[in-house]
Design a protein around this motif. Structure first.
Motif, PDB file in Angstrom:
ATOM      1  N   ARG A 152       1.127  -1.243  -0.211  1.00 28.72           N
ATOM      2  CA  ARG A 152      -0.140   0.089   0.339  1.00 28.72           C
ATOM      3  C   ARG A 152       1.178   0.912  -0.211  1.00 28.72           C
ATOM      4  N   TYR A 158      -6.619   5.706   3.633  1.00 24.71           N
ATOM      5  CA  TYR A 158      -7.633   4.601   1.987  1.00 24.71           C
ATOM      6  C   TYR A 158      -7.354   3.615   2.992  1.00 24.71           C
ATOM      7  N   LEU A 159      -6.629   2.906   3.857  1.00 32.01           N
ATOM      8  CA  LEU A 159      -6.518   1.992   4.201  1.00 32.01           C
ATOM      9  C   LEU A 159      -7.966   0.957   4.081  1.00 32.01           C
ATOM     10  N   GLY A 161      -9.868  -0.824   7.077  1.00 31.46           N
ATOM     11  CA  GLY A 161     -10.405  -0.796   8.698  1.00 31.46           C
ATOM     12  C   GLY A 161      -8.641  -1.764   9.124  1.00 31.46           C
TER      13      GLY A 161
ATOM     14  N   ARG C 296     -13.066   8.682   4.106  1.00 30.00           N
ATOM     15  CA  ARG C 296     -13.727   7.016   3.651  1.00 30.00           C
ATOM     16  C   ARG C 296     -14.078   7.329   4.967  1.00 30.00           C
TER      17      ARG C 296
ATOM     18  N   VAL E  48      -5.739  -0.003  -7.341  1.00 31.40           N
ATOM     19  CA  VAL E  48      -5.993  -0.602  -6.806  1.00 31.40           C
ATOM     20  C   VAL E  48      -7.341  -0.937  -7.120  1.00 31.40           C
ATOM     21  N   ALA E  50     -10.576  -2.267  -5.468  1.00 31.86           N
ATOM     22  CA  ALA E  50     -11.023  -3.265  -4.217  1.00 31.86           C
ATOM     23  C   ALA E  50     -12.120  -3.864  -4.483  1.00 31.86           C
ATOM     24  N   PRO E  69     -10.723 -11.580   4.101  1.00 30.84           N
ATOM     25  CA  PRO E  69      -9.510 -10.995   5.037  1.00 30.84           C
ATOM     26  C   PRO E  69     -10.223 -10.073   4.710  1.00 30.84           C
ATOM     27  N   ASN E  70      -8.855  -8.608   5.900  1.00 33.17           N
ATOM     28  CA  ASN E  70      -8.817  -7.307   6.101  1.00 33.17           C
ATOM     29  C   ASN E  70      -8.522  -6.554   5.046  1.00 33.17           C
ATOM     30  N   ALA E  72     -10.033  -6.936   1.644  1.00 32.97           N
ATOM     31  CA  ALA E  72     -11.520  -7.800   0.892  1.00 32.97           C
ATOM     32  C   ALA E  72     -11.866  -7.080  -0.364  1.00 32.97           C
ATOM     33  N   GLY E  73     -12.259  -5.430   0.477  1.00 34.51           N
ATOM     34  CA  GLY E  73     -13.472  -4.903   0.039  1.00 34.51           C
ATOM     35  C   GLY E  73     -14.870  -5.475   0.280  1.00 34.51           C
ATOM     36  N   LYS E  74     -14.931  -6.372   1.684  1.00 34.52           N
ATOM     37  CA  LYS E  74     -15.982  -5.692   2.608  1.00 34.52           C
ATOM     38  C   LYS E  74     -17.585  -3.742   2.375  1.00 34.52           C
ATOM     39  N   THR E  75     -16.172  -3.265   3.388  1.00 36.13           N
ATOM     40  CA  THR E  75     -16.909  -2.128   3.438  1.00 36.13           C
ATOM     41  C   THR E  75     -17.164  -1.308   1.847  1.00 36.13           C
ATOM     42  N   TYR E  85     -19.319   4.985  -2.963  1.00 38.66           N
ATOM     43  CA  TYR E  85     -18.603   5.092  -3.371  1.00 38.66           C
ATOM     44  C   TYR E  85     -19.989   4.370  -5.197  1.00 38.66           C
ATOM     45  N   GLN E 117     -17.943   1.427   9.672  1.00 42.81           N
ATOM     46  CA  GLN E 117     -16.562   0.491  10.863  1.00 42.81           C
ATOM     47  C   GLN E 117     -16.355   1.424  11.541  1.00 42.81           C
ATOM     48  N   GLU E 210     -19.391  -3.948  10.104  1.00 44.96           N
ATOM     49  CA  GLU E 210     -18.559  -4.881  11.818  1.00 44.96           C
ATOM     50  C   GLU E 210     -19.255  -4.601  13.004  1.00 44.96           C
TER      51      GLU E 210
HETATM   52  N1  LIG Z   1     -11.229   5.428  -1.118  1.00 44.93           N
HETATM   53  C1  LIG Z   1     -10.292   4.710  -1.617  1.00 44.93           C
HETATM   54  N2  LIG Z   1      -9.096   4.807  -2.182  1.00 44.93           N
HETATM   55  C2  LIG Z   1      -8.417   4.863  -2.412  1.00 44.93           C
HETATM   56  N3  LIG Z   1      -8.500   3.157  -1.980  1.00 44.93           N
HETATM   57  C3  LIG Z   1      -9.444   2.263  -1.214  1.00 44.93           C
HETATM   58  C4  LIG Z   1      -9.905   3.255  -0.351  1.00 44.93           C
HETATM   59  N4  LIG Z   1     -11.487   2.641  -0.443  1.00 44.93           N
HETATM   60  C5  LIG Z   1     -11.180   1.716   0.467  1.00 44.93           C
HETATM   61  N5  LIG Z   1      -9.416   1.451  -0.750  1.00 44.93           N
HETATM   62  C6  LIG Z   1      -8.904   0.677  -0.712  1.00 44.93           C
HETATM   63  O1  LIG Z   1      -9.584  -0.710  -1.627  1.00 44.93           O
HETATM   64  C7  LIG Z   1      -9.313  -1.859  -0.392  1.00 44.93           C
HETATM   65  C8  LIG Z   1     -10.786  -3.043  -0.149  1.00 44.93           C
HETATM   66  O2  LIG Z   1     -10.760  -1.819   1.104  1.00 44.93           O
HETATM   67  P1  LIG Z   1     -12.318  -2.016   2.208  1.00 44.93           P
HETATM   68  O3  LIG Z   1     -12.034  -1.307   3.210  1.00 44.93           O
HETATM   69  O4  LIG Z   1     -13.644  -2.391   1.444  1.00 44.93           O
HETATM   70  O5  LIG Z   1     -11.556  -3.496   3.012  1.00 44.93           O
HETATM   71  P2  LIG Z   1     -12.666  -4.383   4.286  1.00 44.93           P
HETATM   72  O6  LIG Z   1     -12.980  -5.800   3.858  1.00 44.93           O
HETATM   73  O7  LIG Z   1     -13.865  -3.595   4.763  1.00 44.93           O
HETATM   74  O8  LIG Z   1     -11.231  -4.587   5.548  1.00 44.93           O
HETATM   75  P3  LIG Z   1     -11.925  -4.428   6.882  1.00 44.93           P
HETATM   76  O9  LIG Z   1     -12.150  -5.965   7.844  1.00 44.93           O
HETATM   77  O10 LIG Z   1      -9.963  -4.652   6.770  1.00 44.93           O
HETATM   78  O11 LIG Z   1     -12.053  -3.016   7.131  1.00 44.93           O
HETATM   79  C9  LIG Z   1      -8.228  -2.079   0.048  1.00 44.93           C
HETATM   80  O12 LIG Z   1      -6.744  -2.400   0.255  1.00 44.93           O
HETATM   81  C10 LIG Z   1      -8.041  -0.411   0.537  1.00 44.93           C
HETATM   82  O13 LIG Z   1      -6.864  -0.151   1.160  1.00 44.93           O
END
Ligand SMILES: Nc1ncnc2c1ncn2[C@@H]1O[C@H](COP(=O)(O)OP(=O)(O)OP(=O)(O)O)[C@@H](O)[C@H]1O
Ligand SMILES: Nc1ncnc2c1ncn2[C@@H]1O[C@H](COP(=O)(O)OP(=O)(O)OP(=O)(O)O)[C@@H](O)[C@H]1O
Ligand SMILES: [Mg+2]
Ligand SMILES: [Mg+2]
Lengths: 280, 355, 297, 406, 299
Positions: A152, A158-159, A161, C296, E48, E50, E69-70, E72-75, E85, E117, E210
């Motif tokens: 990353r 933008y990561l 959670g 975000r 990226v 997502a 997994p963290n 993964a794109g759930k949020t 989005y 979250q 979550e």
């Molecule tokens: N606005 C954004 N700009 C750039 N990258 C983003 C943005 N939103 C999400 N991402 C990237 O997209 C990917 C998926 O993010 P997301 O938040 O959907 O994961 P998640 O499944 O909810 O994870 P977690 O369980 O850790 O919350 C991540 O790698 C994140 O860095």
């Protein structure tokens, strides 16, 4: 209450009779001059051990950690009674940044990474108090623990959670502290990562000898790595003991671990009445 | 702030629970306060009444700014320009269309609100200090407009305005104009208090606190950000109109950035997001120079003056005292007068058991 | 079309713009460390100008010595200010701090008048040749000096914020003071540093303006004047500040050209930057180089 | 029992550079008047001086404060505050002698019928109005152009901020300039604050203007003069009454050399005149050592204050009540009114109930600067002759009815 | 647990006509169109990815979980549904209508509510006001009629809605903090307030990101009970992201697994958990939780 903790098999590395690195004696914390949150809380963390602090939402766990790290004062909170000692010296009343320099680092609840910096910059900031030349190597160490972070390259904000949680823990490692205060490190992590994180916590403790005070809702995991534990309720310690002893306690099982013995209650069929906790 | 409501207050309906003033005593105090202000012309001279009128006018404008800054979280450094617009609009309406002054005031408020909406439009897109400085641009652009729109403002020479008159009752002195201002203060402050406990008021605060989740709650960000400019300008416009018919003369010079900054000071000193605080802040900013002046007058020619040979420099000391007062105030009372007021009230409620 | 006038105005715009850029940089510095917009920046400039003037006239120091003394004085000035006024406000809402800077502005405006009087005072001649001809435009030598200094300062800042750990600490502090503290950053120290540097940088501009126009209390108006520059460039971008300054300088001069040649409205020079400001912000809400907020959830 | 008199001054605000010497003159005069002339018919004048920092609202609120003290007359200052107070002083019948010389204040009866001009029967000022002063300078300029053997029509340009004060004579000046055969160029705007006005100067140069009126106060005029010097502009600048003085000459240095401007008094500091004795006595009120240099505004302050003082004496004569109305009538009591003892210093004034244009004779002076002005005080520089004020010409205007209030 | 695992069998068991749920009845009758459908959703941020070509459906009345997994794109998926989005490709249908391009603010009105979250409460408002904001799209009185509060009916409306909000407060057991400022609450309480706020919208579909994070067992139990009640008694369809496998197993009807932005499995909890790929990517082999799940939980 602060009886010398017994050695727990889980932390074999820390066998030596440990002197308390951190001692919290009977502190009282007040927010905004009116809201009394901690009422005479005491605990002690021996050198080289992992100590778990459990408790319900709002019990004051985070407040306890912030009182130790001095961050309380940035939230209009104040330690009004009692004392906090680190390596024998009083640190209550010391400024937060000076406490970091003494070797206490808090991983704050809710990740709190610096959103408009990159991962790398966040990590470098973790090493702010250090002036040695090994910062670079430690960055690689963190990447070793969390390979995802290396990929990353964008802004940390933008990561996802979980990724942010990894970064927050990694940032703590960069400070090379003597004592890490961890506020719910597993929050929001996937089961796989939770296990990894606890593995890392154990490794930090064993390999680097870092003492850890761990606030965790995942009591099962917490007690599996800790040697000693405290249970808090409404600003007071209501129960403490070795991790093994706590894990055996009926109430802890009921309210923190879930189920008796091997059986687990289903979330589906919850009884609507609640058993009274005995320690209240 | 639940802890501020004294024990022993029980409410039996939501309606009671939702009143602006929680206790009977505070309602009583308010009515008493209004009565007292009504009685002031019996005891006070024109100077004191003039100060009261000023506090009322500035208080209305400050309240508008507080809705923008305190409630919606958008800083404006151009409030004086809207204040000025209201003043000119009212004067213009009267002179051009012979609208009775009593009507000019609300109409000027509405006109200003429209202008506010235009200048508030960037608010839909801009955030934080970027917006603040866009409002600074509005300040300069409007000032420039005032200076050149001869037909509207009388140009740089300014415009003479007529005193307030309704049904043959003329309010051209402090003793009488005070009531006009008081009436408007009550209307505008009650309006704001009500606004804050209804849908749109909550939406404004929600936008400030967390605009992303506000949007998910169905709140139209652009609409509310712009609306808050509209409302703020409405207040500024009405206050400006009141000002115009008080001074009986309006000129572009009065509405400069300094006044904008003073408005901001009133809001912060009174307490961000506090309706009553706006009035307290206005009082503070209006009375501070007077108080310092009084002090200076007392010193002038006295021992201190002679010892330090203050002479003319007393005016610099006065300015410095004003600057210092603002700073000290912020250091010792960063949450504003409104909070201090609440604490004092709490103290008296618990008296004699306050400790 | 009067081409030579246009060329000269353009050149003049660049030169004056560089000066705006210097003041804008000192703004940006404080903003980057604390998210505070400093309304007393103009007074910093004023204090610097007066101190230097005092050194050169009453103490008869040579220019370089007076200038260095001014820089040293401003460093101390910034630190003292931080300790006395801003430290107690750490942790308070940003807007309170902004208001405090307004208070500071009022205070120092009056203090300077009290000490140095209300009349404009000229600087003694500083350079052997006080103006040089650049492309047919007579330019004050001191402007060229400020041009050089501003390039140096800009390079220094660029390095500081990206490569140095204290620069990182400053950005972290601006983002979240609590987190910064938890990382061992001393927030008061960061603030002291940023106020000191900012005071020094703006005093450079103060001296330059003073040399050109003489010193008077009204110099503090530069503090407000550079707002469009800061915003155009983006509040948190050093490079943006300089570019913003240049753009405003150019805009003023081109507006003057338009006005003089065709419009004859008379006011374009002062007002054009503000129109441009609004237009640019509508297209680019974070200025030309400002970083956008992370949104975000 | 003392008679309360108000004095609204600017010692700390935007116009404090000229406000300070003027206010000093007023204050010293009243102190001197009380001491040596024993006040108004034996009653001391109790002068309440108030520094309003050039903020009109403060002046208004102070005015109200004074109404408690029943003041009978006011020495005032700026344009904005003076105009804001017109209605009030008219209502309360308090003569108001301001530092603002806006022609709009001269139409005492409100008979001119000009838009936006209303009767101001209690407003006075000492000196020619801004418009008349500019008219006089234009008349001089037309002659100067011929004398210098200028070719073709001279070009005139009005410069100043878009504010009431610089703008006040703009229309009148441009109208007369056209009448006199000038080519009137589009006005050039520059702010009331110092800054870099090189671009304005470049415009001025490219327009080829010959005569430029500087309508602002000293601070920003200095910037223009310096920038124009650097840019190599060759223009005859004509300053406003408040736009040029000895302090500004020092600050502008050589750039101020040659600027012409109206001086309201019949003499300047250091010149010989019968009234200079009193002036020096007054000066010693605030300067015991007696070596201060007093700029033109100080002398104007003396004359302004003396007008009020003598009008009060007239009101009090024969045991009369010192009321606002009677003081106003005191202004109409004399022809070619020069305060007693200030002959040769204060220029004669004539007021009538319909026409408050006190002076139509305008003395034009030229600033002469030769050498570095950055070291040494104004007094020293004037002493050494590095800076000089040179009388150029006195133009006497007709009392044209169509110029009343304009 | 295993006995009632089939989602269709469980779906809205007892529609309670007296319950406050507005949509309680809708889920009855023949298997209607899915309430939500994502069709080939792809989401990219610069480089990226997502989400990559994710399709799934949420049936009316079910509890649907997304795990993975963290990162993964759930949020991100939830953000696409709630409008934060806009998918780079693909479409999202709600209640049969294409809402891919519908502005975020309009989605509250059509019945989508959500929690976040990272907590996203209005920190300076009281809990009560926070929840009242949830009623925003149901209230009619704007500032015009709100300022003269007593005259034009604003007061009546406020009181009516206040009553309903108090019911939600009672239901979620947060009476004691009603008047507290949201920003000073502890983490767990804030999550609960957030849920209350989302419920106040009267959504047909509620998205929970979550909801159990940072809670201890006891609190998770409470939260699970609330979610079930919302689903069964208030008739809301629930889409939930959760990392606690115990909770996911027990209360969801169907589960979808995302990994690196792709859907890697979907089905009943048991079926999904049995998938070796899921075990490897998400749980890690020989996970104790998995053991727990395999054993029948006691009722
Ligand atoms: N606005 C954004 N700009 C750039 N990258 C983003 C943005 N939103 C999400 N991402 C990237 O997209 C990917 C998926 O993010 P997301 O938040 O959907 O994961 P998640 O499944 O909810 O994870 P977690 O369980 O850790 O919350 C991540 O790698 C994140 O860095
Ligand atoms: N800044 C603050 N101001 C006022 N009260 C506060 C503040 N921070 C925390 N509290 C109160 O202190 C109590 C304890 O909070 P704390 O955050 O320490 O709980 P916790 O045990 O960490 O809970 P959780 O598990 O939910 O994180 C809560 O009741 C909370 O409302
Ligand atoms: Mg916590
Ligand atoms: Mg997520």
């Amino acid at each position: 209450m602060s009886a010398a903790p017994e050695t727990h098999p889980a932390t074999a590395a820390a066998v030596a009779p440990a002197s308390p690195l951190l001692e919290v004696n009977n502190i009282e914390v007040v927010y905004n001059d009116v809201i009394l949150v901690l009422r005479g809380l005491s605990l002690s963390v021996p050198q080289g051990r992992i100590v778990a602090l459990l408790g319900a939402n709002g019990a004051g766990k985070s407040t306890t950690l912030k009182a130790i790290s001095g961050l309380l004062r940035t939230e209009e909170g104040e330690v009004t009674r009692g004392e906090i000692r680190f390596a024998g010296e009083r640190i209550d009343g010391t400024e937060a940044h000076a406490i970091v320099r003494r070797g206490i680092f808090q991983v704050m609840e809710g990740r709190r990474i610096i959103a408009d910096m990159t991962c790398l910059e966040n990590l470098r900031l973790g090493a702010f108090t250090r002036s040695d030349r090994e910062v670079k190597r430690d960055i690689d160490m963190v990447y070793g623990y969390f390979p995802r972070l290396k990929e990353r390259t964008g802004l940390a904000g933008y990561l996802s959670g979980g990724e942010q949680q990894m970064l927050a823990i990694g940032r703590a490692l960069m400070a090379r502290p003597k004592l890490i205060l961890m506020d719910e490190p597993s929050m929001g992590l996937s089961p796989l990562l939770v296990k990894e994180v606890f593995g890392i916590i154990r490794k930090l403790n064993e390999d680097l000898g870092i003492t850890i005070l761990l606030v965790e809702q995942n009591a099962r995991m917490a007690l599996s790595v800790a040697s000693y534990g405290y249970v808090m309720e409404q600003g007071k310690v209501v129960l403490d003991g070795t991790a093994a002893a706590l894990a055996d306690n009926e109430d802890v099982k009921e309210f923190y671990l879930g189920g008796h013995g091997a059986e687990r209650k289903s979330f589906k069929n919850l009884k609507s009445y609640k058993r009274r906790k005995r320690w209240l | 702030m639940a802890s501020m409501i004294p024990a022993g207050v029980y409410r039996t309906s939501y309606r009671e629970d939702m009143t602006i003033l929680a206790t009977r005593n505070s309602r009583l105090a308010l009515w008493l306060g209004i009565l007292l202000v009504c009685a002031t012309p019996l005891v006070f001279g024109r100077y004191e009444l003039g100060l009261l009128v000023n506090i009322g006018i500035m208080g209305i404008a400050a309240l508008g700014l507080n809705i923008l800054v305190g409630f919606t979280g958008q800083i404006s450094i151009g409030h004086a320009a809207f204040f000025g617009f209201g003043a000119f609009a009212s004067a213009w309406l009267h002179e051009r269309y012979h609208v009775p002054v009593a009507l000019c005031i609300p109409l000027a408020g509405l006109m200003t609100a429209l202008v506010g909406l235009v200048f508030g439009a960037p608010a839909a897109r801009l955030k934080g200090l970027y917006l603040a400085i866009a409002t600074l641009a509005a300040q300069f652009i409007l000032e420039d407009f005032f200076a050149r729109a001869q037909w509207f403002t009388g140009g740089v020479a300014g415009r003479i305005t007529e005193p307030f008159e309704i049904l043959g009752w003329r309010a051209d002195r402090e003793e009488t104009y005070l009531y006009v201002v008081l009436a408007w203060v009550i209307i505008m402050f009650v309006g704001a208090s009500n606004l804050m406990r209804t849908r749109d008021g909550r939406a404004l605060v929600a936008v400030r606190d967390h605009y992303l989740s506000a949007e998910v709650m169905g709140i139209n960000l652009a609409y509310y950000r712009t609306l808050s400019f509209g409302i703020a300008s409405l207040y500024a416009g009405i206050a400006g109109a009141l000002y115009a018919h008080y001074l009986l003369f309006v000129s572009v010079e009065a509405f400069n950035i300094l006044l904008s900054i003073q408005f901001l000071g009133m809001v912060i000193i009174g307490g961000l997001g506090s309706v009553a605080g706006s009035l307290m802040g206005a009082a503070f900013m209006v009375l501070l120079p007077e108080a310092v002046q009084a002090l200076a007058d007392a010193l002038a020619g006295g021992a201190v003056d002679r010892a330090l040979r203050l002479g003319n420099s007393i005016s610099f000391l006065r300015e410095m005292a004003i600057g210092a007062a603002i700073i000290l105030f912020l250091i010792f009372e960063p949450d504003g007068l409104a909070r201090r007021w609440r604490l004092i009230k709490a103290y008296w409620k618990l008296y004699p058991y306050s400790h | 079309m009067d081409w030579s006038l246009l060329l000269q105005l353009t050149l003049n715009g660049l030169i004056v713009g560089a000066l705006y850029g210097v003041v804008a940089m000192s703004f940006v510095l404080i903003y980057k460390a604390s998210q505070v917009v400093n309304f007393a920046q103009g007074e910093f400039l004023l204090v610097g100008a007066w101190v230097c003037w005092w050194m050169l006239t009453d103490w008869q120091l040579p220019f370089w010595a007076g200038f260095l003394f001014t820089l040293a004085f401003m460093t101390v000035f910034g630190i003292v200010l931080q300790v006395v006024v801003l430290r107690p406000l750490i942790g308070e809402p940003v807007i309170s701090v902004i208001m405090a800077t307004i208070g500071l502005g009022i205070f120092f405006q009056a203090l300077m008048k009290w000490i140095f009087g209300v009349f404009a005072k000229p600087f003694p001649p500083i350079f052997a040749v006080d103006q040089v001809s650049v492309l047919g435009l007579q330019v004050q030598t001191v402007y060229l000096m400020s041009l050089g200094i501003s390039v140096l300062i800009m390079a220094g800042f660029a390095w500081f914020f990206t490569a140095s750990k204290h620069g990182l600490a400053m950005r972290a502090t601006a983002f979240d003071q609590q987190v910064a503290q938890s990382l061992g950053v001393s927030v008061p120290k960061v603030f002291a540093m940023s106020w000191a540097i900012s005071a020094v940088v703006s005093s450079v501009a103060g001296v330059v303006v003073g040399v050109v126009n003489g010193v008077s209390s009204a110099l503090s108006f530069y503090g407000i004047k550079v707002f469009p520059a800061v915003i155009l460039g983006g509040l948190d971008s050093v490079v943006g500040a300089v570019l913003g300054g240049l753009i405003v300088g150019l805009l003023e001069n081109w507006a003057q050209y338009l006005d003089a040649q065709w419009l004859n409205w008379g006011n374009m020079y002062t007002i054009a930057p503000f129109y441009a400001l609004i237009l640019i912000l509508l297209v680019k809400p974070y200025g030309l180089f400002g970083t956008r907020n992370i949104e975000r959830v | 029992q003392p008679i309360p008199v108000g004095h609204i001054m600017d010692l700390s605000g935007a116009t404090s550079d000229v406000g300070t010497p003027f206010a000093q003159g007023v204050n010293d005069t009243w102190a001197w008047f009380n001491r040596t002339r024993n006040g108004v018919s034996g009653r001391q004048a109790d002068v309440k001086a108030f520094d309003y920092g050039y903020q009109a609202p403060r002046a208004v609120s102070q005015y109200q404060a004074w109404s408690r003290d029943r003041i009978v007359a006011i020495n005032g200052w700026g344009t904005a505050d003076t105009e804001a107070l017109v209605r009030f002083v008219t209502r309360d019948k308090i003569p108001y002698v301001s530092g603002s010389y806006s022609a709009a204040l001269t139409d005492a009866g409100g008979k001119s019928g000009r838009q936006g001009v209303e009767a101001s029967p209690f407003n006075f000022f000492y000196g020619p109005s801004y418009s008349d002063a500019l008219r006089a300078m234009l008349i001089w300029a037309a002659e100067d152009w011929k004398a210098k053997g200028g070719q073709g029509r001279p070009k005139y340009v009005h410069m100043g901020a878009n504010h009431p004060y610089p703008n006040s004579p703009k229309a009148a000046g441009e109208a007369l300039a056209a009448e006199l055969g000038f080519e009137v160029l589009p006005a050039i705007v520059f702010a009331l604050t110092p800054g870099d006005y090189t671009s304005q100067c470049l415009t001025l140069r490219s327009q080829g203007a010959n005569y430029a009126y500087l309508g602002n106060t000293a601070g920003s005029n200095i910037s223009v003069l310096r920038a124009c010097q650097t840019a190599g502009v060759n223009v005859q600048f004509m300053g406003n009454v408040w736009g040029m003085d000895e302090n500004a000459m020092k600050a502008a240095g050589a750039a101020a050399n040659g600027v012409v401007f109206p001086v309201r008094t019949a003499a300047v500091w250091g010149q010989q005149a019968p009234g200079m004795v009193q002036v020096q006595a007054i000066s010693r009120v605030s300067d015991q050592a007696g070596n201060a240099y007093r700029p033109v505004h100080y002398l104007a302050g003396i004359c302004s204050a003396m007008l009020v003082a003598e009008a009060m004496e007239t009101a009090a004569a024969n045991g009369g009540q010192v009321t606002g109305e009677r003081i106003r009538d005191g202004f109409y009591a004399r022809k070619d009114w020069v305060p007693r003892g200030f002959e040769g210093v204060c220029a004669p004034s004539n007021f009538s109930p319909t026409d408050h244009r006190g002076q139509l004779a305008v003395s034009i002076y030229r600033a002469r600067v030769s050498g570095d002005t950055s070291q040494g005080s104004v007094a020293e520089l004037m002493q050494a002759g590095t800076m000089r004020l040179e009388a150029v010409k006195t133009v006497t205007l007709d009392r044209r009815a169509d110029w009343l209030g304009w | 647990m295993a006995a009632d695992a089939s989602p269709t069998a469980v779906a809205p068991a007892r529609p309670d006509p007296t319950g406050p749920g507005r949509h309680a009845g809708e889920a009855q009758g023949p298997p209607a169109a899915p309430i939500l459908a994502a069709e080939h959703v792809t989401l990219r941020f610069g480089g990226v990815r997502a989400l990559t070509d994710v399709s799934f459906e949420v049936r009316r009345g079910e509890v649907f979980s997304i795990i993975g997994p963290n990162g993964a794109g759930k949020t991100s998926m939830v953000n696409c549904i709630s409008g934060r989005y806009r998918p780079t490709e693909g479409a999202i249908r709600f209640d049969g209508k294409d809402i891919t391009r519908l502005p975020t603010r309009k989605r509250a009105g059509i019945g989508i509510g959500r929690t976040f979250q990272n907590l996203a409460l209005f920190g300076h408002m009281t809990v009560l006001d926070n929840i009242m904001v949830g009623r925003h799209h149901l209230l009619r009185h704007g500032f015009w009629t709100g300022m003269p509060y007593w005259l034009l009916g604003a007061q009546r409306e406020e009181i009516a809605h206040r009553r309903e909000v108090e019911e939600i407060i009672d239901f979620l057991e947060i009476q004691h903090v009603r008047k507290a400022t949201a920003g000073t609450l502890s983490y767990g309480l804030r999550k609960r307030v957030e849920l209350a706020r989302a419920v106040a919208l009267k959504p047909k579909l509620i998205l929970l990101d979550e909801p159990m994070a940072g809670m201890n067992l006891e609190e998770k139990e409470d939260m699970a009970r609330f979610i079930l009640d919302l689903n069964e008694e208030w008739g809301m369809t629930v889409l939930m992201i959760e990392h606690d496998m115990g909770v996911v197993m027990d209360i969801s009807h169907r589960v979808m697994v995302l990994d690196f932005g792709r859907k890697i499995a979907e089905g009943t909890p048991e079926a999904v958990l049995a998938d070796p790929h899921v075990r490897r990517a998400y749980l890690g082999e020989a996970d104790e939780v998995v053991h727990d799940v395999d054993e029948p939980a006691v009722a």
